[in-house]
Scaffold this motif. Structure first.
Motif, short mmCIF file in Angstrom:
data_model
loop_
_atom_site.label_atom_id
_atom_site.label_comp_id
_atom_site.label_asym_id
_atom_site.label_seq_id
_atom_site.Cartn_x
_atom_site.Cartn_y
_atom_site.Cartn_z
N GLY A 102 5.09 28.91 31.34
CA GLY A 102 6.15 29.41 30.75
C GLY A 102 7.08 30.20 31.44
N SER A 103 8.01 30.71 30.78
CA SER A 103 8.93 31.63 31.54
C SER A 103 8.69 32.80 31.58
N GLY A 104 9.36 33.61 32.54
CA GLY A 104 9.02 34.88 32.78
C GLY A 104 10.44 35.96 32.81
N LEU A 105 10.23 37.12 32.49
CA LEU A 105 11.32 37.98 32.40
C LEU A 105 11.06 39.21 33.17
N LYS A 127 13.97 43.89 39.97
CA LYS A 127 13.92 42.84 41.05
C LYS A 127 12.59 41.90 41.30
N LEU A 128 12.51 40.89 41.66
CA LEU A 128 11.19 40.36 41.85
C LEU A 128 10.97 40.20 43.57
#
Length: 205
Positions: free
Chosen positions: A122-125, A129-130
């Motif tokens: 699935g997606s991530g939010l 910053k990553l």
């Protein structure tokens, strides 16, 4: 008062470790400190105050192993069974996350690829910053950040350069942008802006 009695010898009755005040059942204590609220069952012990086991010395068990100043929750099988189950988290009768016996974390999937420490279906939010902190020697010549299928990916080259790669089924890999260690930027003449950006500003597929 309030202690559950037990035989301390063949003919003598004394207090056991179980304390029942009519509201709470306490083991190893006669009162509950404020931070714990008012649980129905309150267990106080040493480093291993509570273990729930499926069988005597065999099978899976849930163990609350509390250390000094901190705690660890262990879910594992007895060594004699040879089977170490994952730690799973379930809501609405559906598994949402698991930690495998090998230490991989799976979110919204139960299929472990056996390689990646974090696997998300699935997606991530991310509100911040990553950061990807990987030594260049570990990712040189491979994709450091990419999407499966037709994608644009970021990677470091074996020469230390930073690259943007595009992959499209039937066409293969294209290296439209490259930043060398010297700071020089090169772009592939075979790639145009219209081939990289579709209507609406999304990546070309």
């Amino acid at each position: 008062t309030n202690y559950i009695p037990k035989f301390t010898s063949a003919s003598t009755i004394g207090n056991s470790q179980i304390f029942d005040n009519g509201t709470n059942v306490l083991i190893g204590a006669a009162s509950i400190a404020n931070p714990y609220g008012s649980p129905k069952l309150f267990v106080v012990g040493g480093s291993n105050p509570l273990t729930l086991a499926n069988g005597d010395n065999t099978g899976t068990y849930l163990q609350f192993n509390l250390g000094s100043g901190g705690g660890v929750v262990n879910l594992q099988a007895d060594a004699r069974t040879g089977v170490f189950p994952p730690l799973t988290f379930t809501t609405s009768v559906t598994e949402r996350m698991r930690i495998t016996s090998g230490g991989n974390v799976l979110i919204k999937t139960t299929t472990d690829n056996g390689t990646d420490a974090l696997q998300v279906a699935g997606s991530g939010l991310f509100s911040g910053k990553l950061n990807i902190n990987v030594a260049l020697s570990d990712i040189a010549g491979t994709f450091a950040l990419a999407m499966l299928g037709d994608y644009a990916g970021l990677r470091t080259g074996t020469d230390g350069s930073f690259n943007v790669d595009v992959y499209k089924s039937g066409t293969g890999y294209i290296n439209p942008f490259k930043i060398a260690t010297s700071g020089a930027i090169t772009a592939s003449s075979s790639v145009t802006a219209s081939s990289l950006i579709k209507s609406g500003g999304t990546s070309a597929q």
